[in-house]
Design a protein around this motif. Structure first.
Motif, PDB file in Angstrom:
ATOM      1  N   GLU A  38       0.828  -1.200   0.000  1.00 10.32           N
ATOM      2  CA  GLU A  38       0.000   0.000   0.000  1.00 10.32           C
ATOM      3  C   GLU A  38       0.870   1.260   0.000  1.00 10.32           C
ATOM      4  O   GLU A  38       1.859   1.351   0.705  1.00 10.32           O
ATOM      5  N   GLU A  39       0.468   2.232  -0.810  1.00 11.26           N
ATOM      6  CA  GLU A  39       1.178   3.510  -0.861  1.00 11.26           C
ATOM      7  C   GLU A  39       0.905   4.304   0.409  1.00 11.26           C
ATOM      8  O   GLU A  39      -0.233   4.352   0.875  1.00 11.26           O
ATOM      9  N   PRO A  40       1.922   4.956   0.978  1.00 12.15           N
ATOM     10  CA  PRO A  40       1.676   5.792   2.153  1.00 12.15           C
ATOM     11  C   PRO A  40       0.810   7.006   1.800  1.00 12.15           C
ATOM     12  O   PRO A  40       0.861   7.499   0.669  1.00 12.15           O
ATOM     13  N   THR A  76       0.079  10.813   1.781  1.00 16.74           N
ATOM     14  CA  THR A  76       0.889  12.023   1.850  1.00 16.74           C
ATOM     15  C   THR A  76       0.158  13.053   2.702  1.00 16.74           C
ATOM     16  O   THR A  76      -0.946  13.467   2.380  1.00 16.74           O
ATOM     17  N   ARG A 108      -2.508   0.977  13.620  1.00 15.72           N
ATOM     18  CA  ARG A 108      -1.538   0.359  12.702  1.00 15.72           C
ATOM     19  C   ARG A 108      -1.497  -1.153  12.915  1.00 15.72           C
ATOM     20  O   ARG A 108      -1.123  -1.896  12.026  1.00 15.72           O
ATOM     21  N   SER A 110      -4.393   4.537   5.615  1.00 13.16           N
ATOM     22  CA  SER A 110      -3.107   4.027   5.135  1.00 13.16           C
ATOM     23  C   SER A 110      -2.248   3.711   6.354  1.00 13.16           C
ATOM     24  O   SER A 110      -2.258   4.457   7.325  1.00 13.16           O
ATOM     25  N   LYS A 111      -1.518   2.612   6.312  1.00 14.64           N
ATOM     26  CA  LYS A 111      -0.670   2.242   7.444  1.00 14.64           C
ATOM     27  C   LYS A 111       0.560   3.139   7.544  1.00 14.64           C
ATOM     28  O   LYS A 111       1.192   3.247   8.575  1.00 14.64           O
ATOM     29  N   GLY A 112       0.921   3.787   6.432  1.00 20.47           N
ATOM     30  CA  GLY A 112       2.093   4.651   6.432  1.00 20.47           C
ATOM     31  C   GLY A 112       1.745   6.065   6.012  1.00 20.47           C
ATOM     32  O   GLY A 112       0.798   6.291   5.260  1.00 20.47           O
ATOM     33  N   PHE A 113       2.509   7.009   6.520  1.00 22.01           N
ATOM     34  CA  PHE A 113       2.325   8.410   6.176  1.00 22.01           C
ATOM     35  C   PHE A 113       3.640   8.970   5.649  1.00 22.01           C
ATOM     36  O   PHE A 113       4.709   8.564   6.080  1.00 22.01           O
ATOM     37  N   ARG A 114       3.514   9.903   4.744  1.00 21.98           N
ATOM     38  CA  ARG A 114       4.673  10.597   4.171  1.00 21.98           C
ATOM     39  C   ARG A 114       4.361  12.087   4.231  1.00 21.98           C
ATOM     40  O   ARG A 114       3.229  12.501   4.028  1.00 21.98           O
ATOM     41  N   GLU A 139      13.544   3.354   1.741  1.00 21.09           N
ATOM     42  CA  GLU A 139      12.130   3.488   1.398  1.00 21.09           C
ATOM     43  C   GLU A 139      11.486   2.126   1.138  1.00 21.09           C
ATOM     44  O   GLU A 139      10.302   1.916   1.386  1.00 21.09           O
TER      45      GLU A 139
END
Length: 172
Positions: free
Chosen positions: A2-4, A6, A29, A82-86, A137
């Motif tokens: 999955e894409e983080p 933004t 998470r 999303s599990k990740g953030f940017r 990354e």
């Protein structure tokens, strides 16, 4: 993978800037959870947790994962979008936001344990720095071992930045 998400809006940064909401994101998470599960894990009240979930939802960080009927009511389960953030490069928030978040969740070292926090510097060419950033990354931050006995959460704050370290002239 999955894409983080933004992060770019002031509402998102404000939502993540509150310590309780930051802890909620860390819980979500692991897996989707109900208000009751979040309340128990955080040692808070249902009203407080419900308010903070609403702030996270309005900021676009949390969504409704599903509902089910329980004892004449409807139980809602929430999950992260999303599990990740940017961080958006133009958001006006930068490394200080991430460092602040890491410091807020960092527990003091117990007596007799080793502190693993350190600052290191690497001397790299621009190409080497770009290559290292791409390799970092690709690391999978999605490994979830919270359910395994004997495991503890450790934070990992990686920042590859050009450091303001002057060079000494060569020795004569």
């Amino acid at each position: 993978m999955e894409e983080p998400l933004t992060l770019s809006s002031p509402a998102q940064f404000k939502a993540l800037g509150h310590p309780l909401r930051h802890r909620m994101v860390n819980l979500l998470r692991q897996r989707p959870a109900t208000l009751g599960e979040l309340t128990a894990a955080l040692g808070s009240t249902k009203g407080t947790v419900g308010y903070h979930v609403r702030v996270l939802r309005e900021a676009g960080l949390v969504r409704l994962a599903g509902t089910r009927q329980v004892r004449g009511g409807t139980e809602q389960r929430f999950e992260l979008v999303s599990k990740g953030f940017r961080l958006d490069e133009d958001a006006g928030m930068g490394p200080e936001f991430l460092v602040g978040a890491a410091l807020a969740e960092m527990l003091p070292a117990d007596s007799g344990t080793v502190d693993h926090t350190s600052l290191r510097h690497l001397w790299l060419t621009a190409d080497e720095a770009r290559d290292l950033a791409e390799r970092l990354e690709k690391l999978d931050p999605g490994r979830r071992d919270a359910a395994n006995p004997g495991t503890e959460a450790y934070g990992l704050l990686l920042s590859l930045y050009r450091a303001d370290i002057p060079l000494l002239p060569p020795e004569e």
